[in-house]
Write a protein that holds these residues in place. Structure first.
Motif, PDB file in Angstrom:
ATOM      1  N   UNK A 204       0.867  -1.172   0.000  1.00  0.00           N
ATOM      2  CA  UNK A 204       0.000   0.000   0.000  1.00  0.00           C
ATOM      3  C   UNK A 204       0.907   1.226   0.000  1.00  0.00           C
ATOM      4  N   UNK A 205       0.683   2.135  -0.941  1.00  0.00           N
ATOM      5  CA  UNK A 205       1.586   3.275  -1.124  1.00  0.00           C
ATOM      6  C   UNK A 205       0.879   4.591  -0.814  1.00  0.00           C
ATOM      7  N   UNK A 206       1.479   5.348   0.098  1.00  0.00           N
ATOM      8  CA  UNK A 206       1.038   6.723   0.361  1.00  0.00           C
ATOM      9  C   UNK A 206       2.099   7.660  -0.188  1.00  0.00           C
ATOM     10  N   UNK A 207       1.731   8.478  -1.163  1.00  0.00           N
ATOM     11  CA  UNK A 207       2.636   9.483  -1.724  1.00  0.00           C
ATOM     12  C   UNK A 207       2.057  10.866  -1.466  1.00  0.00           C
ATOM     13  N   UNK A 208       2.922  11.807  -1.121  1.00  0.00           N
ATOM     14  CA  UNK A 208       2.457  13.173  -0.918  1.00  0.00           C
ATOM     15  C   UNK A 208       2.915  13.741   0.401  1.00  0.00           C
ATOM     16  N   UNK A 209       2.264  14.827   0.808  1.00  0.00           N
ATOM     17  CA  UNK A 209       2.658  15.524   2.017  1.00  0.00           C
ATOM     18  C   UNK A 209       2.392  14.714   3.276  1.00  0.00           C
ATOM     19  N   UNK A 210       3.401  14.612   4.106  1.00  0.00           N
ATOM     20  CA  UNK A 210       3.259  13.922   5.391  1.00  0.00           C
ATOM     21  C   UNK A 210       2.781  14.951   6.411  1.00  0.00           C
ATOM     22  N   UNK A 211       1.520  15.334   6.277  1.00  0.00           N
ATOM     23  CA  UNK A 211       0.944  16.407   7.082  1.00  0.00           C
ATOM     24  C   UNK A 211      -0.336  15.938   7.745  1.00  0.00           C
ATOM     25  N   UNK A 212      -0.803  16.719   8.695  1.00  0.00           N
ATOM     26  CA  UNK A 212      -2.038  16.395   9.388  1.00  0.00           C
ATOM     27  C   UNK A 212      -3.230  16.554   8.444  1.00  0.00           C
ATOM     28  N   UNK A 213      -4.267  15.782   8.708  1.00  0.00           N
ATOM     29  CA  UNK A 213      -5.467  15.867   7.887  1.00  0.00           C
ATOM     30  C   UNK A 213      -5.478  14.916   6.712  1.00  0.00           C
ATOM     31  N   UNK A 214      -4.419  14.099   6.579  1.00  0.00           N
ATOM     32  CA  UNK A 214      -4.318  13.197   5.443  1.00  0.00           C
ATOM     33  C   UNK A 214      -4.217  11.720   5.860  1.00  0.00           C
ATOM     34  N   UNK A 215      -4.595  11.442   7.093  1.00  0.00           N
ATOM     35  CA  UNK A 215      -4.661  10.057   7.536  1.00  0.00           C
ATOM     36  C   UNK A 215      -3.331   9.396   7.795  1.00  0.00           C
ATOM     37  N   UNK A 216      -2.253  10.170   7.868  1.00  0.00           N
ATOM     38  CA  UNK A 216      -0.924   9.582   8.041  1.00  0.00           C
ATOM     39  C   UNK A 216      -0.835   8.851   9.378  1.00  0.00           C
ATOM     40  N   UNK A 217      -1.234   9.504  10.451  1.00  0.00           N
ATOM     41  CA  UNK A 217      -1.156   8.873  11.771  1.00  0.00           C
ATOM     42  C   UNK A 217      -2.087   7.663  11.843  1.00  0.00           C
ATOM     43  N   UNK A 218      -3.294   7.786  11.274  1.00  0.00           N
ATOM     44  CA  UNK A 218      -4.235   6.665  11.293  1.00  0.00           C
ATOM     45  C   UNK A 218      -3.670   5.455  10.554  1.00  0.00           C
ATOM     46  N   UNK A 219      -2.997   5.689   9.442  1.00  0.00           N
ATOM     47  CA  UNK A 219      -2.385   4.594   8.693  1.00  0.00           C
ATOM     48  C   UNK A 219      -1.283   3.915   9.501  1.00  0.00           C
ATOM     49  N   UNK A 220      -0.451   4.721  10.142  1.00  0.00           N
ATOM     50  CA  UNK A 220       0.614   4.134  10.957  1.00  0.00           C
ATOM     51  C   UNK A 220       0.024   3.306  12.093  1.00  0.00           C
ATOM     52  N   UNK A 221      -0.995   3.849  12.767  1.00  0.00           N
ATOM     53  CA  UNK A 221      -1.619   3.116  13.869  1.00  0.00           C
ATOM     54  C   UNK A 221      -2.234   1.803  13.385  1.00  0.00           C
ATOM     55  N   UNK A 222      -2.841   1.843  12.202  1.00  0.00           N
ATOM     56  CA  UNK A 222      -3.497   0.641  11.665  1.00  0.00           C
ATOM     57  C   UNK A 222      -2.488  -0.455  11.357  1.00  0.00           C
ATOM     58  N   UNK A 223      -1.388  -0.097  10.714  1.00  0.00           N
ATOM     59  CA  UNK A 223      -0.411  -1.126  10.340  1.00  0.00           C
ATOM     60  C   UNK A 223       0.408  -1.608  11.548  1.00  0.00           C
TER      61      UNK A 223
END
Length: 382
Positions: A204-223
């Motif tokens: 699963x690939x996330x590309x783009x800004x590592x900023x709030x509001x884009x689910x970055x923390x939620x993705x890390x917590x999930x994996x």
């Protein structure tokens, strides 16, 4: 006829503005197009980015002043005056502004030079999550005051077009999505090879800004809490959450970080993943109605996608059947969608459909909408 575009960015990787300006020249609408942007120490003051398209960067004399509200206003006034001077000397038949704050600048040039004014709204700027109270009322007041003077309004999604038409009782804006040009994706194995990811693990690939509001923390917590290793997440980008992502990648074997690459190299890395991820949190109308360019980039690379419950993006994914829409943004909700992708042996067909959807919405198609918009204000190819 000349065309000038004014932006409050430093014009580093402004893909949408580059595509628009080069299209306007190549389609024969203008002889010459100029972009006026902010200056930076590491960028040239003048630069040619394509045939018939040049950039002038204004290095503010006030740029080293403190960043409080008073001195920011002083900087804006300097940019306002110098941008107007650039426009006056260039004598544009059409002036495009690419952010709400520049509408007064565009209106001033319109009155000074007799130009037609185009408002190119890259998002629903008065409805972003951080704009509230007095600031929001002022922003809406400025937009309401000047939008009626625009000969053309361009937006990035159908819902945003509907919102503008209803909010300001104007002619419905033209929708020009921020999608890439047509390409033929090439098979690649770069991510697996460089990050040592197994062939039987879904990337699963996330590309783009590592900023709030884009689910970055939620993705890390999930994996972090997954019970198996049949799926991994790769983050590519930079931003305020970079340190958190790097730390998570060192602690969890299902989380990887790969630094961002230049735009010209991006496709090879994108196509080496299995699923593209775009999790915009619907915390405001601007996010709810967005159509991020990453969605189209994943699709053009032939990837099925996993997206959040934002209206236009979710509608697009469901209409074309190109992936899954999260039930919610909790770790459990994310992992439910991950498991759906892992267990669906036909998920690669979603990639084939995604590529077809990307072709149907490619920049070559958006150029047609761009032409229609300019024709509506009496500007035609010569």
């Amino acid at each position: 006829m000349n065309n000038i575009h004014i932006t409050l960015t430093e014009f580093r990787n402004e893909s949408r503005v580059i595509k628009e300006t080069t299209s306007l020249v190549s389609l024969g609408l203008f002889n010459k197009v100029r972009v006026v942007a902010l200056g930076a120490d590491d960028l040239p003051e003048r630069e040619t980015v394509a045939a018939g398209v040049d950039v002038v960067r204004i290095r503010l004399r006030t740029r080293h002043l403190p960043r409080n509200i008073l001195f920011q206003a002083v900087k804006f006034v300097e940019f306002f005056i110098r941008a107007m001077l650039q426009a006056y000397l260039f004598r544009p038949g059409v002036i495009n502004v690419h952010t709400l704050a520049l509408l007064p600048v565009g209106w001033s040039v319109k009155m000074l030079c007799g130009s037609k004014l185009v408002y190119d709204a890259h998002e629903l700027e008065t409805e972003v999550v951080w704009l509230r109270g007095v600031k929001q009322r002022v922003a809406k007041g400025i937009e309401r005051c000047f939008i009626g003077s625009c000969s053309l309004v361009i937006v990035v999604s159908e819902s945003i077009a509907d919102w503008y038409q209803k909010e300001y009782s104007i002619k419905r804006p033209f929708v020009v999505m921020n999608s890439p040009r047509r390409i033929v994706p090439e098979s690649s194995n770069k991510l697996r090879r460089e990050l040592n990811i197994s062939d039987n693990q879904l990337i699963f690939l996330y590309q783009g800004g590592l900023t709030r509001g884009r689910g970055v923390k939620a993705l890390m917590d999930a994996f972090k809490v997954r019970m198996d290793n049949n799926a991994v997440i790769v983050f590519m980008g930079y931003g305020e959450l970079l340190a958190d992502v790097v730390d998570a990648s060192q602690q969890c074997e299902r989380i990887f970080y790969r630094q961002a690459v230049p735009p010209r190299e991006l496709l090879g890395w994108t196509s080496s993943a299995d699923v593209g991820v775009s999790l915009i949190e619907p915390s405001c109308l601007s996010y709810l109605y967005c159509m991020p360019n990453k969605l189209f980039e994943y699709a053009m690379a032939g990837l099925p996608v996993m997206v959040s419950q934002t209206k236009d993006m979710a509608d697009f994914v469901r209409k074309w059947n190109i992936g899954v829409v999260l039930s919610d943004m909790t770790p459990a909700g994310i992992n439910l969608s991950v498991d759906q992708m892992v267990s669906n042996v036909k998920f690669r067909e979603g990639g084939e459909r995604a590529y077809k959807a990307a072709l149907c919405h490619s920049w070559e198609v958006q150029e047609v909408h761009l032409l229609e918009g300019y024709a509506s204000m009496g500007v035609y190819p010569v």
